[in-house]
Design an enzyme around this catalytic site. Structure first.
Site: not given
Ligand code: NDP
Length: 496
Positions: A191, A267, A302, A400
């Site tokens: 996904k 991660e 990240c 973050e």
């Molecule tokens: P999320 O953790 O929300 O998203 C990462 C993945 O998880 C996406 O595919 C998302 O889907 C999915 N997801 C979101 N909510 C759920 C849920 N309730 N159950 C299952 N899957 C879910 O990150 P965001 O994109 O919202 O970013 C928010 C913050 O997260 C950023 O500002 C940053 O601080 C951090 N982040 C960290 C990353 C890293 O590499 N460590 C990468 C991205 C974000 P969908 O996007 O479709 O909602």
């Protein structure tokens, strides 16, 4: 890659075709509900395509297809040599379709197309190649039980792997999960993030072209709380590999506990410190890399080096050098190879980053940046921003931000540097700059971080494990260690 030039990329972008359906059982299909979501180019605000928004029944279909493929043995029991051949061909296809994939990344989430073409896409191809080449060189074990018994300890694929990945490196993050999971014979349901579905959909199509049997790699674009949650709670998913925020990572642990106790690998977030000591012999190199460590990919990394800890005697000199580098890293059109920084992933995220910036303006000294801007009158861009005189307790030093925002904190000695560096719920990565070999080892040993880079930042390769301590998650991506996540050991005890 910039052999294309700005106009070349614009022309190619105008002709690009977006795969906007789910990829299930080897075919592009609409979501059963008929629902879609808009995928928007954050650099322009334009809608690129309406994409299938998968729900629970689509995830069920994808998992069933993955399970059927696994049970058939067409991939799971294929010889390692055969799996190698297919994954090497996939790596080759990624290279052959480099321009298209780079554009999909850039248009979808705002990164510089030049970076996508020189870093992201070749990086993904390299990782598929690395795992392909590794897979027929791994031997299993015979346990030393002695005469009369032959005890085999073999690695087996787990079955169906769910992968939920973020938007900051869409193709790379999909690859980090899929390459080792597929190399070891699993089926995958991927996904992608809602903001960035296109490269994952194209990857699945190219994988079939390379010879991957139908159903072995399925892609379910959709929202996190629907498609992501359905995968996390699915009773027939054996393992869930996630990259994203710590808050959502914790949800996957709950989903697992409330469903089938699937293995979960996380991660998650980071607030990585970059420590510069006064005995660093090349402050210009340290400044170059500190700027890269926070401004590359708009700071949406990240392991971004978002906290710069500098020994007090050189702090002002370092801040001055960084301000010069920030001035040279202003946002521009992501399709222009001359641009130095792209757009943030969407308007909502840009607003979040700006909330942190406004908080920083109240507690620290703004050296440069601090504004949201547009390029050609549109898009979600944030200037490279540096705050000085940040206290380790300030919000901008603790949370973050995931944007191009650097917090500079002064320290006096090693102990204080370590205390500040380790005072975080995260422990993903850390960097340090010194000309003293002893100091480098001393500090590296005591930093709470999955990767410590010395006299560079954010070092990683397919050969080295990547992952965190503390609330940055557990389990390692990349290297042979990642194979542990997607395999189980089986003991077969034969008496003779
Ligand atoms: P999320 O953790 O929300 O998203 C990462 C993945 O998880 C996406 O595919 C998302 O889907 C999915 N997801 C979101 N909510 C759920 C849920 N309730 N159950 C299952 N899957 C879910 O990150 P965001 O994109 O919202 O970013 C928010 C913050 O997260 C950023 O500002 C940053 O601080 C951090 N982040 C960290 C990353 C890293 O590499 N460590 C990468 C991205 C974000 P969908 O996007 O479709 O909602």
């Amino acid at each position: 890659m910039s052999e294309l030039g700005h106009k070349g990329w614009i022309d190619k972008a105008a002709a690009i075709r977006f795969r906007d359906k789910a990829f299930i059982d080897g075919k592009f299909v609409a979501a059963r509900s008929g629902r879609t979501f808009a995928s928007i180019n954050p650099a322009t605000g334009e809608t690129l395509a309406e994409v299938a928004s998968c729900g629970e029944e689509d995830v069920d279909r994808a998992v069933a297809s993955a399970r059927r493929a696994f049970a058939s043995g067409s991939w799971s029991r294929a010889t390692p040599a055969r799996r190698k051949e297919v994954l090497l061909r996939l790596a080759q296809l990624l290279h052959e379709n480099l321009h298209e994939l780079a554009l999909l990344e850039s248009l979808d989430m705002g990164k510089l197309v030049a970076d996508a073409a020189t870093i992201d896409v070749p990086g993904s191809a390299g990782i598929f190649q690395w795992y392909a080449e590794a897979i027929d060189k791994l031997y299993d074990e015979v346990a030393p039980t002695g005469s009369g018994d032959l005890v085999l300890v073999r690695r087996e694929p787990l079955g169906v792997v769910g992968a939920v990945v973020p938007w900051n490196f869409p193709l790379d993050m999909a690859t980090w999960k899929c390459a080792p999971a597929l190399a070891t014979g699993n089926s995958v349901v991927l996904k992608p993030a809602e903001q960035s579905p296109f490269s994952a959909l194209r990857l699945a199509e190219l994988a079939m072209e390379a010879g991957l049997p139908a159903g072995v790699l399925n892609v379910v674009p959709g929202l996190g709380e629907t498609a992501g949650q359905a995968l996390g709670r699915h009773m027939d998913v054996d393992c869930l590999a996630f990259t994203g925020s710590t808050a959502v990572g914790k949800m996957f642990l709950q989903y697992s506990g409330q469903s089938n106790m699937k293995q979960v690998w996380l991660e998650t977030g980071g607030k990585s410190p970059n420590l510069v000591f006064a005995d660093c012999g090349n402050l210009d190199a340290a400044a170059d890399m500190a700027a890269f460590g926070i401004f590359f990919n708009q700071g949406e990394v990240c392991s971004a080096n978002s906290r710069l800890l500098v020994q007090r005697s050189i702090k002002d000199a370092m801040v001055e050098k960084l301000a010069e580098r920030a001035a040279a890293t202003q946002p521009g059109d992501p399709l222009d190879p001359a641009s130095k920084m792209g757009a943030l992933v969407d308007a909502r995220h840009a607003a979040n980053v700006m909330r942190f910036v406004e908080a920083g303006k109240k507690t620290a000294r703004l050296v440069t940046g601090g504004e949201q801007v547009t390029v050609n009158g549109r898009g979600s861009f944030v200037q490279p921003t540096i705050f000085d005189n940040v206290s380790p307790q300030d919000t901008i030093a603790r949370e973050e931000i995931f944007g191009p925002v650097l917090s500079v904190i002064a320290f006096d000695d090693e102990d204080e540097a370590l205390q500040i560096a380790n005072d975080s719920v995260y422990g993903l990565a850390a960097s340090l700059w010194t000309d003293s070999l002893s100091r480098a080892h001393r500090i590296a040993e005591r930093l709470h971080a999955g990767t410590v880079s010395v006299n560079t930042v954010d070092a990683l390769s397919p050969m080295t494990p990547f992952g965190g301590f503390k609330q940055s998650g557990f389990g390692r991506d990349l290297s042979l260690h990642a194979l542990d996540k997607y395999t189980a050991l089986k003991t077969t005890w034969i008496k003779y």
